[in-house]
Design a protein around this motif. Structure first.
Motif, PDB file in Angstrom:
ATOM      1  N   GLY A 183       0.798  -1.211   0.000  1.00  0.00           N
ATOM      2  CA  GLY A 183       0.000   0.000   0.000  1.00  0.00           C
ATOM      3  C   GLY A 183       0.833   1.264   0.000  1.00  0.00           C
ATOM      4  N   GLU A 184       2.078   1.162  -0.473  1.00  0.00           N
ATOM      5  CA  GLU A 184       2.999   2.291  -0.499  1.00  0.00           C
ATOM      6  C   GLU A 184       3.535   2.487  -1.909  1.00  0.00           C
ATOM      7  OE1 GLU A 184       5.926   1.210   2.343  1.00  0.00           O
ATOM      8  OE2 GLU A 184       4.581   1.482   4.075  1.00  0.00           O
ATOM      9  N   ALA A 185       2.646   2.480  -2.889  1.00  0.00           N
ATOM     10  CA  ALA A 185       3.068   2.597  -4.286  1.00  0.00           C
ATOM     11  C   ALA A 185       3.799   3.920  -4.510  1.00  0.00           C
ATOM     12  CB  ALA A 185       1.859   2.525  -5.214  1.00  0.00           C
ATOM     13  N   PRO A 186       4.878   3.893  -5.315  1.00  0.00           N
ATOM     14  CA  PRO A 186       5.518   5.159  -5.681  1.00  0.00           C
ATOM     15  C   PRO A 186       4.596   5.938  -6.609  1.00  0.00           C
ATOM     16  CG  PRO A 186       6.394   3.378  -7.011  1.00  0.00           C
ATOM     17  CD  PRO A 186       5.479   2.743  -5.996  1.00  0.00           C
ATOM     18  N   ASP A 187       4.871   7.204  -6.772  1.00  0.00           N
ATOM     19  CA  ASP A 187       4.089   7.976  -7.731  1.00  0.00           C
ATOM     20  C   ASP A 187       4.438   7.560  -9.155  1.00  0.00           C
ATOM     21  OD1 ASP A 187       2.701  10.122  -5.982  1.00  0.00           O
ATOM     22  OD2 ASP A 187       4.787  10.133  -5.302  1.00  0.00           O
ATOM     23  N   LEU A 188       5.710   7.267  -9.370  1.00  0.00           N
ATOM     24  CA  LEU A 188       6.196   6.907 -10.699  1.00  0.00           C
ATOM     25  C   LEU A 188       7.127   5.713 -10.589  1.00  0.00           C
ATOM     26  CD1 LEU A 188       7.034  10.551 -11.711  1.00  0.00           C
ATOM     27  CD2 LEU A 188       5.500   9.105 -13.061  1.00  0.00           C
ATOM     28  N   ALA A 189       7.077   4.837 -11.599  1.00  0.00           N
ATOM     29  CA  ALA A 189       8.001   3.715 -11.660  1.00  0.00           C
ATOM     30  C   ALA A 189       8.479   3.554 -13.091  1.00  0.00           C
ATOM     31  CB  ALA A 189       7.334   2.419 -11.180  1.00  0.00           C
ATOM     32  N   GLN A 190       9.772   3.438 -13.255  1.00  0.00           N
ATOM     33  CA  GLN A 190      10.371   3.218 -14.575  1.00  0.00           C
ATOM     34  C   GLN A 190      10.989   1.827 -14.534  1.00  0.00           C
ATOM     35  OE1 GLN A 190      14.171   3.532 -15.727  1.00  0.00           O
ATOM     36  NE2 GLN A 190      13.020   2.281 -17.191  1.00  0.00           N
ATOM     37  N   ILE A 191      10.226   0.840 -15.062  1.00  0.00           N
ATOM     38  CA  ILE A 191      10.594  -0.564 -14.922  1.00  0.00           C
ATOM     39  C   ILE A 191      10.305  -1.308 -16.226  1.00  0.00           C
ATOM     40  CG2 ILE A 191      10.379  -0.647 -12.409  1.00  0.00           C
ATOM     41  CD1 ILE A 191       7.541  -1.649 -12.692  1.00  0.00           C
ATOM     42  N   GLY A 192      10.174  -2.631 -16.140  1.00  0.00           N
ATOM     43  CA  GLY A 192      10.089  -3.429 -17.346  1.00  0.00           C
ATOM     44  C   GLY A 192       8.697  -3.754 -17.836  1.00  0.00           C
ATOM     45  N   ALA A 193       7.667  -3.624 -16.997  1.00  0.00           N
ATOM     46  CA  ALA A 193       6.319  -4.022 -17.416  1.00  0.00           C
ATOM     47  C   ALA A 193       5.278  -3.221 -16.647  1.00  0.00           C
ATOM     48  CB  ALA A 193       6.113  -5.520 -17.179  1.00  0.00           C
ATOM     49  N   TYR A 194       4.169  -2.975 -17.305  1.00  0.00           N
ATOM     50  CA  TYR A 194       3.129  -2.131 -16.709  1.00  0.00           C
ATOM     51  C   TYR A 194       1.755  -2.785 -16.704  1.00  0.00           C
ATOM     52  CZ  TYR A 194       1.553  -1.606 -21.460  1.00  0.00           C
ATOM     53  OH  TYR A 194       1.076  -1.909 -22.709  1.00  0.00           O
ATOM     54  N   ALA A 195       1.537  -3.799 -17.536  1.00  0.00           N
ATOM     55  CA  ALA A 195       0.181  -4.262 -17.834  1.00  0.00           C
ATOM     56  C   ALA A 195      -0.563  -4.790 -16.612  1.00  0.00           C
ATOM     57  CB  ALA A 195       0.224  -5.335 -18.920  1.00  0.00           C
ATOM     58  N   ASP A 196       0.123  -5.506 -15.724  1.00  0.00           N
ATOM     59  CA  ASP A 196      -0.552  -6.044 -14.543  1.00  0.00           C
ATOM     60  C   ASP A 196      -1.117  -4.922 -13.677  1.00  0.00           C
ATOM     61  OD1 ASP A 196      -0.012  -8.579 -15.344  1.00  0.00           O
ATOM     62  OD2 ASP A 196       1.594  -8.957 -13.906  1.00  0.00           O
ATOM     63  N   TYR A 197      -0.339  -3.865 -13.497  1.00  0.00           N
ATOM     64  CA  TYR A 197      -0.810  -2.739 -12.683  1.00  0.00           C
ATOM     65  C   TYR A 197      -1.964  -2.019 -13.362  1.00  0.00           C
ATOM     66  CZ  TYR A 197       3.628  -3.508 -10.228  1.00  0.00           C
ATOM     67  OH  TYR A 197       4.664  -4.061  -9.535  1.00  0.00           O
ATOM     68  N   ALA A 198      -1.884  -1.890 -14.684  1.00  0.00           N
ATOM     69  CA  ALA A 198      -2.977  -1.240 -15.411  1.00  0.00           C
ATOM     70  C   ALA A 198      -4.266  -2.043 -15.286  1.00  0.00           C
ATOM     71  CB  ALA A 198      -2.599  -1.069 -16.882  1.00  0.00           C
ATOM     72  N   ALA A 199      -4.142  -3.361 -15.403  1.00  0.00           N
ATOM     73  CA  ALA A 199      -5.318  -4.223 -15.333  1.00  0.00           C
ATOM     74  C   ALA A 199      -5.993  -4.154 -13.965  1.00  0.00           C
ATOM     75  CB  ALA A 199      -4.926  -5.665 -15.651  1.00  0.00           C
ATOM     76  N   GLU A 200      -5.211  -3.840 -12.931  1.00  0.00           N
ATOM     77  CA  GLU A 200      -5.753  -3.738 -11.572  1.00  0.00           C
ATOM     78  C   GLU A 200      -6.285  -2.340 -11.274  1.00  0.00           C
ATOM     79  OE1 GLU A 200      -6.177  -6.153  -9.336  1.00  0.00           O
ATOM     80  OE2 GLU A 200      -5.468  -7.595 -10.827  1.00  0.00           O
ATOM     81  N   GLY A 201      -6.242  -1.446 -12.259  1.00  0.00           N
ATOM     82  CA  GLY A 201      -6.759  -0.099 -12.059  1.00  0.00           C
ATOM     83  C   GLY A 201      -5.867   0.781 -11.205  1.00  0.00           C
ATOM     84  N   GLN A 202      -4.574   0.459 -11.129  1.00  0.00           N
ATOM     85  CA  GLN A 202      -3.668   1.172 -10.232  1.00  0.00           C
ATOM     86  C   GLN A 202      -2.892   2.302 -10.905  1.00  0.00           C
ATOM     87  OE1 GLN A 202      -1.662  -2.515  -9.161  1.00  0.00           O
ATOM     88  NE2 GLN A 202      -2.502  -2.401  -7.087  1.00  0.00           N
ATOM     89  N   LEU A 203      -3.053   2.461 -12.218  1.00  0.00           N
ATOM     90  CA  LEU A 203      -2.270   3.451 -12.950  1.00  0.00           C
ATOM     91  C   LEU A 203      -3.142   4.567 -13.517  1.00  0.00           C
ATOM     92  CD1 LEU A 203       0.116   1.163 -15.060  1.00  0.00           C
ATOM     93  CD2 LEU A 203       0.499   2.105 -12.763  1.00  0.00           C
ATOM     94  N   TYR A 204      -2.549   5.741 -13.622  1.00  0.00           N
ATOM     95  CA  TYR A 204      -3.170   6.810 -14.375  1.00  0.00           C
ATOM     96  C   TYR A 204      -3.073   6.508 -15.867  1.00  0.00           C
ATOM     97  CZ  TYR A 204      -3.348  10.157 -10.451  1.00  0.00           C
ATOM     98  OH  TYR A 204      -3.648  10.816  -9.280  1.00  0.00           O
ATOM     99  N   LYS A 205      -4.055   6.937 -16.621  1.00  0.00           N
ATOM    100  CA  LYS A 205      -3.960   6.908 -18.075  1.00  0.00           C
ATOM    101  C   LYS A 205      -2.951   7.959 -18.512  1.00  0.00           C
ATOM    102  CE  LYS A 205      -8.894   5.787 -18.440  1.00  0.00           C
ATOM    103  NZ  LYS A 205     -10.207   6.292 -18.919  1.00  0.00           N
ATOM    104  N   ALA A 206      -2.180   7.626 -19.548  1.00  0.00           N
ATOM    105  CA  ALA A 206      -1.185   8.584 -20.042  1.00  0.00           C
ATOM    106  C   ALA A 206      -1.850   9.889 -20.456  1.00  0.00           C
ATOM    107  CB  ALA A 206      -0.414   7.986 -21.217  1.00  0.00           C
ATOM    108  N   GLY A 207      -3.036   9.792 -21.044  1.00  0.00           N
ATOM    109  CA  GLY A 207      -3.748  10.982 -21.497  1.00  0.00           C
ATOM    110  C   GLY A 207      -4.230  11.878 -20.378  1.00  0.00           C
TER     111      GLY A 207
END
Length: 422
Positions: A92-116
């Motif tokens: 429950g301590e997600a960073p504001d930004l992460a520069q890593i190798g994959a994003y899809a799992d977090y997006a599917a869980e609704g945890q990411l902002y849309k780029a737009g």
């Protein structure tokens, strides 16, 4: 600016096949109204060129213009960074930004902002189109490309001259060149790294040359397509079966070992990315680079790879995140990062500048391939599981007793299960 540094010298490989060594480096200090936490991967191969220095400079410049915003950056090796982010998110301590190798799992869980919802329109529109598409889940962009790379065929000019051959444009020409190199006693006429480190990259490059791939035009997994089975059948019979891939079985040969052998002058040909240029130059190897051969001519597409930036919505700060990202993706900053680590820009503006620059001429063969490159299906949440299965199994397809159809069929079944589970 205060700094806290945690270091562990562990060499690892990113999605781009690049090595990083630092365990963790925190950048930031002082007080401000808003603090953004960024976790980033290290693209350096020593402390002297750690990504810590890139982010330190960028943060210093940004904070000088935005005194009400503090950017706190932790830089980790590729061995640690994805795990670190996952642990933070799970706690429950997600960073504001992460520069890593994959994003899809977090997006599917609704945890990411849309780029737009973050980027200004000009900045989002500046991403290369195929990288934008690769950053989408259900046609919405969540993953913002941060670094990219393509593959070309490297060949040892000295060994080619001794064998009296020219660089191949087709698979048959590649096999003929490999025969000539073998006759001259070259240890690895063609290095075929299908070992567990990065087998998914070598495999996709050959699939593309045979007009196949991991998925079809609808995005559905097609690992056991007729084109892919034919490709691996050709590899098994025309290269591996004829002893043209060297003394180490392809399923046991890792990409890093193949690169090391090329830098030692023991490899006639192999698929490589930009970092191999510096390694080979440092060892005094005279090499050339050409588009990767395909079944009937130059491959219509090459493998493109990207690492990703993403923004978690747990802490809010949408406006501050978006403003900082607009700065991160300015042309000068994208170029500075790409040039420091021999990578390709992820934006149209920086790509155009690099293409026209004498300073970047060594990267031009890779840049020329970027427009037609194809990426892994990273927008599929199942890709992580499929990727792991490919790394483990696909080398068996070209083994003496291996069955290309059987191995690819098994991987297709695994992909179908992963899709259903996701």
């Amino acid at each position: 600016m205060q700094r806290r540094v945690r270091t562990r010298a562990i060499a690892v490989v990113s999605a781009l096949g690049l090595t990083g060594v630092l365990g963790g480096c925190g950048l930031g200090g002082g007080s401000s109204d808003v603090t953004l936490k960024l976790v980033a991967a290290d693209y350096g191969d020593s402390e002297s060129n750690s990504s810590e220095k890139y982010w330190q400079d960028l943060v210093d410049r940004y904070e000088a213009e935005h005194p009400d915003v503090k950017i706190d950056v932790d830089v980790y090796s590729w061995n640690d960074v994805d795990r670190k982010v996952k642990e933070m998110v799970d706690a429950g301590e997600a960073p504001d930004l992460a520069q890593i190798g994959a994003y899809a799992d977090y997006a599917a869980e609704g945890q990411l902002y849309k780029a737009g919802d973050l980027l200004s329109i000009p900045v989002q529109a500046d991403f290369l189109s195929q990288l934008t598409t690769a950053g989408e889940v259900n046609s919405v962009q969540y993953g913002m490309p941060f670094a990219s790379s393509t593959r070309v065929l490297f060949y040892n000019k000295t060994l080619f001259d001794e064998a009296g051959i020219t660089p191949p444009k087709t698979w048959d020409e590649l096999a003929a060149d490999a025969e000539a190199l073998k006759a001259e006693g070259v240890k690895y006429p063609y290095a075929l790294p299908l070992g567990p480190e990065e087998a998914q990259a070598e495999s996709m490059q050959w699939m593309l040359g045979g007009e196949g791939g991991y998925t079809d035009i609808t995005g559905t997994y097609s690992i056991d397509s007729a084109a892919n089975v034919e490709t691996f059948g050709w590899l098994k019979s025309e290269l591996v079966g004829k002893g043209l891939t060297g003394p180490v079985a392809p399923g046991e040969l890792d990409r890093a070992d193949a690169f090391e052998a090329f830098a030692a002058g023991q490899v006639g040909m192999l698929n490589g990315h930009p970092s191999l240029m510096e390694t080979a130059k440092a060892k005094g190897v005279k090499f050339g680079m050409v588009p990767t051969p395909g079944a009937e001519g130059e491959s219509k597409a090459t493998l493109g790879v990207a690492d990703w930036m993403m923004a978690f919505n747990e802490n809010g700060h949408r406006d501050e995140i978006g403003d900082f990202l607009d700065f991160v993706y300015s042309e000068d900053n994208v170029l500075a990062f790409s040039r420091e680590y021999n990578l390709l820009p992820v934006t149209v503006s920086a790509s155009r500048t690099m293409a026209a620059s004498e300073q970047d001429k060594d990267l031009k063969p890779f840049l020329d391939q970027l427009a037609t490159s194809e990426l892994y299906p990273v927008g599929n949440t199942s890709w992580a599981a499929v990727n792991a299965a490919v790394k483990k199994e696909i080398g068996k397809a070209v083994a003496p007793n291996g069955s290309p159809a059987g191995v690819l069929g098994g991987l297709q079944a695994a992909a179908t299960r992963a899709e259903a589970a996701g």
